[in-house]
Motif scaffolding. Structure first.
Motif, short mmCIF file in Angstrom:
data_model
loop_
_atom_site.label_atom_id
_atom_site.label_comp_id
_atom_site.label_asym_id
_atom_site.label_seq_id
_atom_site.Cartn_x
_atom_site.Cartn_y
_atom_site.Cartn_z
N GLU A 427 0.81 -1.20 0.00
CA GLU A 427 0.00 0.00 0.00
C GLU A 427 0.87 1.28 0.00
N ILE A 428 0.33 2.31 -0.67
CA ILE A 428 1.08 3.56 -0.90
C ILE A 428 1.15 4.40 0.38
N PRO A 429 2.33 4.88 0.72
CA PRO A 429 2.47 5.76 1.88
C PRO A 429 1.88 7.16 1.66
N MET A 430 2.02 7.97 2.66
CA MET A 430 1.29 9.23 2.73
C MET A 430 2.02 10.42 2.11
N HIS A 431 2.55 10.22 0.93
CA HIS A 431 3.14 11.32 0.16
C HIS A 431 2.54 11.21 -1.23
N GLU A 432 1.81 12.22 -1.61
CA GLU A 432 1.04 12.20 -2.85
C GLU A 432 1.99 12.27 -4.04
N PRO A 433 2.04 11.24 -4.86
CA PRO A 433 3.00 11.24 -5.97
C PRO A 433 2.67 12.22 -7.09
N ARG A 434 1.42 12.69 -7.15
CA ARG A 434 1.15 13.72 -8.15
C ARG A 434 1.78 15.04 -7.72
N PHE A 435 2.02 15.17 -6.40
CA PHE A 435 2.68 16.38 -5.88
C PHE A 435 4.20 16.19 -5.91
N LYS A 436 4.67 15.15 -5.21
CA LYS A 436 6.10 14.82 -5.22
C LYS A 436 6.31 13.77 -6.30
N GLN A 437 6.58 14.22 -7.51
CA GLN A 437 6.58 13.27 -8.62
C GLN A 437 7.83 12.37 -8.61
N GLY A 438 8.90 12.86 -8.06
CA GLY A 438 10.09 12.01 -7.90
C GLY A 438 9.80 10.87 -6.95
N MET A 439 9.08 11.18 -5.87
CA MET A 439 8.64 10.15 -4.92
C MET A 439 7.79 9.12 -5.64
N GLY A 440 6.98 9.59 -6.58
CA GLY A 440 6.14 8.68 -7.36
C GLY A 440 6.96 7.66 -8.13
N VAL A 441 8.01 8.15 -8.79
CA VAL A 441 8.90 7.22 -9.50
C VAL A 441 9.52 6.24 -8.49
N GLY A 442 9.91 6.79 -7.35
CA GLY A 442 10.48 5.96 -6.29
C GLY A 442 9.52 4.87 -5.83
#
Lengths: 624, 624
Positions: A427-442
């Protein structure tokens, strides 16, 4: 033996009731260093391919690092690893508290648990002596009760206990392992592995004094820390994670809301521990030897009793049970968090699983018949708390949700998979990847599935000090949140590798220590003449070993992807017009592979493995 | 402006007689740092593809580094670069002495020379003021005479001069640039580029006081150096390079003998400066601010007069004119070395060219008619000295040899190419690649052609200290001389990149400072919060930029290869049964490409360039 270690690795075969101690050579210690490095080594080296993670063939590794057990702020952590029952791949998590330090003081750097006990047992480790003890009387007990009994029967209040509650016993696929009742090796379902082995707990007590290679140097570094930490981390001292940021996170669209569906969450303010301090009777606690004291303790009498022995919620837990379930009630969040610590459930996966069920319910995919009549709407705090109990006990819908959202969606069908917010089953943690897009890639590429602990934080160029720190690894220009160009992926690559350094050395991310300080501290403790280069390569080594583990278990490039939802905008809020561009994401992932020295399918090349000084790992990829 | 620099780059267009000063931004300084980094930047950024290296379109870059001009031992160096007339590719060399420090004191970090003066000129730089001065009266003069005239006419004995002698004026393709009469930017024919521009010399004088970011830290590092250096480097203090090692080099087969044809050289002992100290009246000199004092000064009256103002021979020169020409006469070697400094010829290329001619002569490929009657047998010291003069003046056979062995062999024909010991047109230095096989791979892949300055020394695990130093970059196991496996190539990759760090920062290899010290020293001087990682990536960046320069000039994988001779054994001695295995070499080169993030043809990928923070460089490879 190198200073910083005891030189002893404990191996316990629960099937054979066999206890042995191994003494690896110095090069082993230096090449893998500890924590996630040890986990990666033992899983790749010793686990058969394709085993069921909940079978006796899985191994559960507990590992300290070279700094564990010293009076160094931020080093009171240990790592736990196994093949994950949640993802079927590389499972590893870190945990704070006191247990890891106690393990070193008891004379061990790591423990390898093998096999399965015939009936419930716990391990008792004291000053080099190890005993497998009967635990039938502890089975079914929540963690607080079990710990009290263990301490009483062993007659020592200072014993440290890592254990599972009923969630682990019931093999909830995201059950965690709880240290000192309030610190969780959270992700990946390692508690279920422990449960599958009939291992309730590992109780530890030790008095070994660990040697320091250069006391003066270490002392000076700790003094430096104190000079910086109190200036930089004031918020953490007072409120811990989440303090003072909830509303701004919501406003920027970074706060996951109603299963990542919506934007700005109007209840964010009252989820903020800095605002709700009085209501939850907030006090602060610390991990071993840490003066940062960022761990919350809450004490609530009504409408739910929340026992302070279980600590309090981190930001991740506030997000998962708060905004992500549409719940604007910090007390309810604290209760859900307390239950997770009692039952040993990962708060992120539990919260996201409930948020998933809530959206299914609101969309008519789940109906009252499925929920035993519980009105599982977003924002229903009471229902949320009920669901935590049901998951832990695998009751009704809880039994389905205990499988994690990926498997749950497969059972529920009716398009539920579109609402299942996971990567590789986690399950996805609490950092929105549309906001932090680098986190999304991560999230997409992390070997453990969606994870925030070996990932970039795109907002990390917040101040002059951060800019200076990043320059030490050649990052000379600031990050842009929605940039997924090669420039950004370069930074993600460096960051995520460095995070694995922290996970091997077991240095907390919240400390102000950086790329320059950490090699100096490792040198002061161990005497190793190390550098940022050696450590960054350690991080790359671990990332690559974890990747290799997944590949041999059948993962492919297709598993490196994000849920469809992130390619659509929020329904409202700051990101109502922002999506992740799927072509950009694919390009970013390919860039990441190349920067890691992997081929176009994300498979580490033989030469890259040699360059990382782990040529032996290629057997896992190329010998078939 | 960052501490450590003046912030000024001087640009001189000799065609237009235009002088300008540029002030690059801080990121430029940090990304390329100095020396070879600046050279790589300007050559790639500003040079048109395919130009004749001896045309006005070539540019000649002189560059100092962040440490140059400070009272730090081992930093009295500067770098010079241009498109090489010897190889047609990336040309760069470093040089010791005092000139670089003086340049910084005069207010400049680097000089870019463009165009071609109508008639001979020299540059006069004093405390930020720059003048192009008439030099017709200096043209044709040997360096000693020219320097004396310049100092006299400018009225200052403390002026420092970088210049060419008649060898550079005559465009000998391996002419060097001489600082202070005795220090050479030796390889690649940069002196010919200077000659082609009608630029005789650059005279410099300055009084600028350079700032230090952290004086206490710098002082402490220098004190550490003194504590270590005097213990570690005793041989260098007394005899400089080559002292005490000649005989053992010969016995192991490491001493190139008779154009790399033979093994053990029986005359090695009497080439040793530690043994011949009295005969050559050896005293020692130093570069700017260096207490190591490893630079020989010899003073000989007969049978040849060797003027001490020209210093004395380094190991490379002793090998090239001694064993490699079969000459067991250190006085003759000293004379040849003196002539090279007078005429500005690279001693390695000159010696190897003469050794080549000697073997041609002994094999009947060259006959008395070709040599003007000179009996050019191996061991003929007098003939060797005559040939140095003839090369410098381009007389007779000297005119052919002045082209370098590759072009000379093409002119001579008759199978002479088999005796031409070069890579990419640059003559092989004095480390036998059949002995140091990693060095052999380094010769093959070096962007400047065969070179020992950006290369591995396979014998570097000689002592405990070296083992410790290497561990700092994750090299945990010793090197094996004849190992060409991926393990070894990993070390070569790290080493050769790090060498380029030294070549950018301009830190002498002979100093005991290492992977950990150097970032600390850079930090103390500049205030940059740097690390081994940032610097190693700088080295990788420079290697890759130099590689890219060669590719755009038409070099291919085929140019990364060794002369045929190294695949055959020595005629005698320790290596009589040892060759480089050509298949192993090819595999090793492919491994190197992969480890560098280059494709199978050795072409840097776009993603690798982005990872090195030089995305702009891909224009040179992919825009066509």
């Amino acid at each position: 033996m190198v200073t910083g270690y005891t030189g002893n690795i404990l191996r316990v075969d629960l099937t054979k009731e066999d206890i042995s101690i191994e003494n690896p050579d110095d090069i082993f210690y230096r090449r893998y260093m500890g924590g996630e490095g040890f986990v990666a080594y033992y899983l790749l080296k010793e686990l058969k391919v394709g085993i069921d993670p909940l079978s006796p063939e899985n191994k559960l590794i507990f590992a300290a690092g070279p700094l564990t057990g010293y009076a160094i702020p931020g080093t009171g952590r240990n790592s736990v690893g196994a093949k994950s029952p949640l993802t079927g791949g590389f499972g590893e998590a870190e945990v704070g508290g006191y247990w890891g330090a106690e393990l070193k003081h008891a004379g061990f750097d790591a423990i390898i648990i093998e096999g399965k006990a015939k009936k419930p047992v716990y391990l008792w480790i004291k000053d080099g002596e190890v005993e497998i003890k009967e635990a039938s009387h502890l089975w079914g007990k929540v963690t607080g009760e079990a710990e009290a009994i263990i301490k009483k029967e062993l007659g020592d209040k200072l014993i440290r206990v890592a254990q599972i509650g009923p969630g682990g016993e019931k093999l909830v696929r995201y059950a965690c392992i709880i240290n000192d009742l309030r610190n969780a090796a959270g992700r990946g379902g390692l508690g279920a592995v422990m449960g599958s082995k009939n291992l309730k707990a590992i109780a530890v007590r030790g008095h070994k004094k660990l040697e320091v290679s250069n006391k003066e140097k270490l002392k000076a570094k700790i003094q430096e820390y104190h000079d910086v930490a109190y200036k930089t981390y004031a918020g953490y001292f007072e409120y811990g994670t989440g303090g003072g940021i909830m509303e701004s996170f919501a406003e920027s669209g970074n706060l996951p809301t109603r299963n990542f569906r919506d934007g700005n969450f109007s209840g964010a303010k009252v989820l903020d521990p800095s605002i709700m301090k009085e209501e939850i009777n907030l006090t602060m606690d610390a991990c071993y030897a840490c003066s940062l004291r960022c761990k919350k303790v809450v004490n609530i009498k009504e409408p739910w009793n929340v026992d302070p022995i279980y600590g309090g919620p981190e930001y991740e837990s506030i997000g998962a049970f708060g905004s992500n379930c549409g719940v604007d009630d910090l007390k309810a969040v604290c209760k859900a968090n307390e239950l997770c610590n009692k039952y040993s459930l990962d708060t992120i996966s539990t919260g996201v699983s409930i948020g998933f069920a809530m959206e299914c319910y609101e969309n008519g995919i789940l109906i009252d018949k499925d929920t035993n009549g519980i009105k599982l709407n977003f924002g229903n705090a009471k229902a949320m708390i009920q669901m935590v109990e049901m998951i832990a006990k695998r009751e009704g819908l809880g039994d389905i949700l205990a499988e994690g959202v990926k498997k749950a969606a497969e059972k529920i069908k009716k398009g539920a998979d579109k609402l299942a917010m996971h990567v590789k089953g986690q399950e996805i943690p609490m950092h929105e990847p549309r906001f932090k897009q680098g986190m999304g890639v991560g999230y997409a590429i992390s070997p453990t599935g969606a994870e925030h602990m070996a990932n970039i934080h795109d907002t990390s160029f917040a101040n002059e000090r951060a800019i200076q720190q990043h320059s030490a690894i050649g990052i000379l220009e600031p990050l842009q949140l929605n940039d997924l160009s090669a420039k950004k992926i370069r930074i993600l690559t460096y960051y995520s590798n460095w995070r694995n350094v922290s996970n091997a050395l077991l240095v907390c991310y919240f400390l102000p220590w950086d790329y320059v300080d950490i090699p100096e501290i490792v040198n002061a403790v161990t005497g190793w003449y190390t550098s940022t280069w050696e450590l960054m390569k350690l991080g790359e080594r671990i990332t690559t070993m974890a990747r290799t583990f997944n590949i041999r278990e059948g993962f492919t490039k297709k598993d490196d992807w994000l849920p469809q939802r992130f390619f659509q905008p929020h329904t409202s809020g700051a990101l109502a017009n922002t999506v992740i561009n799927s072509e950009e994401l694919e390009r970013a992932i390919n860039i990441y592979y190349t920067m890691m020295g992997w081929d176009n399918d994300g498979i580490p090349t033989k030469i890259k493995l040699e360059e990382l000084d782990i040529g032996w790992v290629s057997q896992s990829l190329y010998s078939k």
